[in-house]
Design a protein around this motif. Structure first.
Motif, PDB file in Angstrom:
ATOM      1  N   TYR A  50      -0.354  -0.474 -22.510  1.00  0.00           N
ATOM      2  CA  TYR A  50      -1.196  -0.492 -21.372  1.00  0.00           C
ATOM      3  C   TYR A  50      -1.959   0.870 -21.465  1.00  0.00           C
ATOM      4  O   TYR A  50      -2.955   0.995 -21.143  1.00  0.00           O
ATOM      5  CB  TYR A  50      -0.591  -0.576 -20.059  1.00  0.00           C
ATOM      6  CG  TYR A  50       0.323   0.692 -19.777  1.00  0.00           C
ATOM      7  CD1 TYR A  50      -0.043   1.654 -18.845  1.00  0.00           C
ATOM      8  CD2 TYR A  50       1.680   0.714 -20.042  1.00  0.00           C
ATOM      9  CE1 TYR A  50       0.720   2.831 -18.717  1.00  0.00           C
ATOM     10  CE2 TYR A  50       2.459   1.577 -19.768  1.00  0.00           C
ATOM     11  CZ  TYR A  50       2.138   2.877 -19.156  1.00  0.00           C
ATOM     12  OH  TYR A  50       2.919   3.917 -18.438  1.00  0.00           O
ATOM     13  N   LEU A  54      -5.798   0.133 -21.009  1.00  0.00           N
ATOM     14  CA  LEU A  54      -6.063   0.070 -19.493  1.00  0.00           C
ATOM     15  C   LEU A  54      -7.320   0.888 -19.328  1.00  0.00           C
ATOM     16  O   LEU A  54      -8.333   0.322 -18.330  1.00  0.00           O
ATOM     17  CB  LEU A  54      -4.839   0.533 -18.725  1.00  0.00           C
ATOM     18  CG  LEU A  54      -5.148   0.721 -17.044  1.00  0.00           C
ATOM     19  CD1 LEU A  54      -5.430  -0.568 -16.567  1.00  0.00           C
ATOM     20  CD2 LEU A  54      -3.998   1.312 -16.503  1.00  0.00           C
ATOM     21  N   PRO A  84       6.898  -4.228 -15.981  1.00  0.00           N
ATOM     22  CA  PRO A  84       5.212  -4.357 -16.105  1.00  0.00           C
ATOM     23  C   PRO A  84       4.597  -4.267 -17.286  1.00  0.00           C
ATOM     24  O   PRO A  84       4.971  -3.509 -18.280  1.00  0.00           O
ATOM     25  CB  PRO A  84       4.802  -3.259 -14.938  1.00  0.00           C
ATOM     26  CG  PRO A  84       5.800  -2.104 -15.293  1.00  0.00           C
ATOM     27  CD  PRO A  84       7.212  -2.625 -15.420  1.00  0.00           C
ATOM     28  N   HIS A  89       0.044  -3.097 -14.750  1.00  0.00           N
ATOM     29  CA  HIS A  89      -0.490  -1.873 -14.636  1.00  0.00           C
ATOM     30  C   HIS A  89      -2.034  -1.930 -14.056  1.00  0.00           C
ATOM     31  O   HIS A  89      -2.406  -0.967 -13.321  1.00  0.00           O
ATOM     32  CB  HIS A  89      -0.432  -0.968 -15.948  1.00  0.00           C
ATOM     33  CG  HIS A  89       0.921  -0.522 -16.319  1.00  0.00           C
ATOM     34  ND1 HIS A  89       1.463   0.672 -15.724  1.00  0.00           N
ATOM     35  CD2 HIS A  89       1.858  -0.985 -17.034  1.00  0.00           C
ATOM     36  CE1 HIS A  89       2.607   0.502 -15.960  1.00  0.00           C
ATOM     37  NE2 HIS A  89       2.889  -0.620 -16.932  1.00  0.00           N
ATOM     38  N   ARG A  92      -2.096  -2.682 -10.211  1.00  0.00           N
ATOM     39  CA  ARG A  92      -1.838  -1.351  -9.532  1.00  0.00           C
ATOM     40  C   ARG A  92      -3.003  -0.366  -9.675  1.00  0.00           C
ATOM     41  O   ARG A  92      -3.131   0.077  -8.496  1.00  0.00           O
ATOM     42  CB  ARG A  92      -0.518  -0.841  -9.984  1.00  0.00           C
ATOM     43  CG  ARG A  92       0.490  -1.473  -9.672  1.00  0.00           C
ATOM     44  CD  ARG A  92       2.005  -1.013 -10.091  1.00  0.00           C
ATOM     45  NE  ARG A  92       3.160  -1.871  -9.980  1.00  0.00           N
ATOM     46  CZ  ARG A  92       3.942  -2.510 -10.591  1.00  0.00           C
ATOM     47  NH1 ARG A  92       3.998  -1.870 -11.789  1.00  0.00           N
ATOM     48  NH2 ARG A  92       4.831  -3.242 -10.350  1.00  0.00           N
ATOM     49  N   ALA A  93      -3.735  -0.334 -10.506  1.00  0.00           N
ATOM     50  CA  ALA A  93      -4.770   0.585 -10.731  1.00  0.00           C
ATOM     51  C   ALA A  93      -5.998   0.022  -9.969  1.00  0.00           C
ATOM     52  O   ALA A  93      -6.679   1.125  -9.550  1.00  0.00           O
ATOM     53  CB  ALA A  93      -5.208   0.681 -12.387  1.00  0.00           C
TER      54      ALA A  93
END
Length: 164
Positions: A50, A54, A84, A89, A92-93
């Protein structure tokens, strides 16, 4: 609101992220598609994929004309029951406001994925989700357009980032 499918292709000096926006899960045609080129991505770190992908996904989502209703990624949302993955991730971001569906071509040992067989393929896709149930996500992926293992629009987003 549109559904957004995202994929990333890594180059020696950059990362190209493609986004395909579509209206319904069974849709054959895109509303809009684009690519975003980012500086070279971080090196791959086992167990922390991630960290590499991400920032690329967030950059591409920043170009969406409106927040998507759901995001589909090439990868896993969960790597284990309490572990996760990239999709968790991302969820959540984004403030835990947008469901994220992960569609992976390969299993991840311990991931709580739903196996989805499509077309005549005997090899499943592995679907995980956050913000909606895994069963609902699997049903959506099953319903996506196309006769092959990988749905039409997921194949398109993969091709778009590779060809950019």
């Amino acid at each position: 609101m549109a559904i957004a499918a995202l994929d990333v292709d890594y180059r020696p000096d950059a990362a190209v992220t493609a986004c395909v926006l579509f209206e319904t899960w069974s849709e054959e045609h895109v509303l809009e598609s684009y690519t975003v080129t980012s500086p070279a991505a971080a090196e791959y770190e086992p167990g922390a994929f991630y960290m590499r992908e991400l920032p690329c996904l967030l950059a591409a989502l920043g170009r969406c004309p409106a927040p998507p209703s759901t995001i589909v990624i090439d990868g896993h949302v969960w790597l284990g029951p309490d572990r996760p993955g990239l999709g968790a991730h991302l969820y959540r971001a984004l403030g835990e406001a947008t469901p994220v569906v992960g569609v992976a071509k390969n299993p991840f040992r311990g991931a709580p994925a739903r196996e989805v067989l499509r077309g005549d393929s005997r090899r499943p896709l592995f679907v995980t989700a956050l913000g909606m149930s895994a069963d609902e996500a699997a049903a959506h992926v099953q319903a996506m357009h196309g006769p092959h293992r990988v749905p039409t629009l997921l194949r398109l987003v993969d091709q778009l980032c590779r060809r950019a």
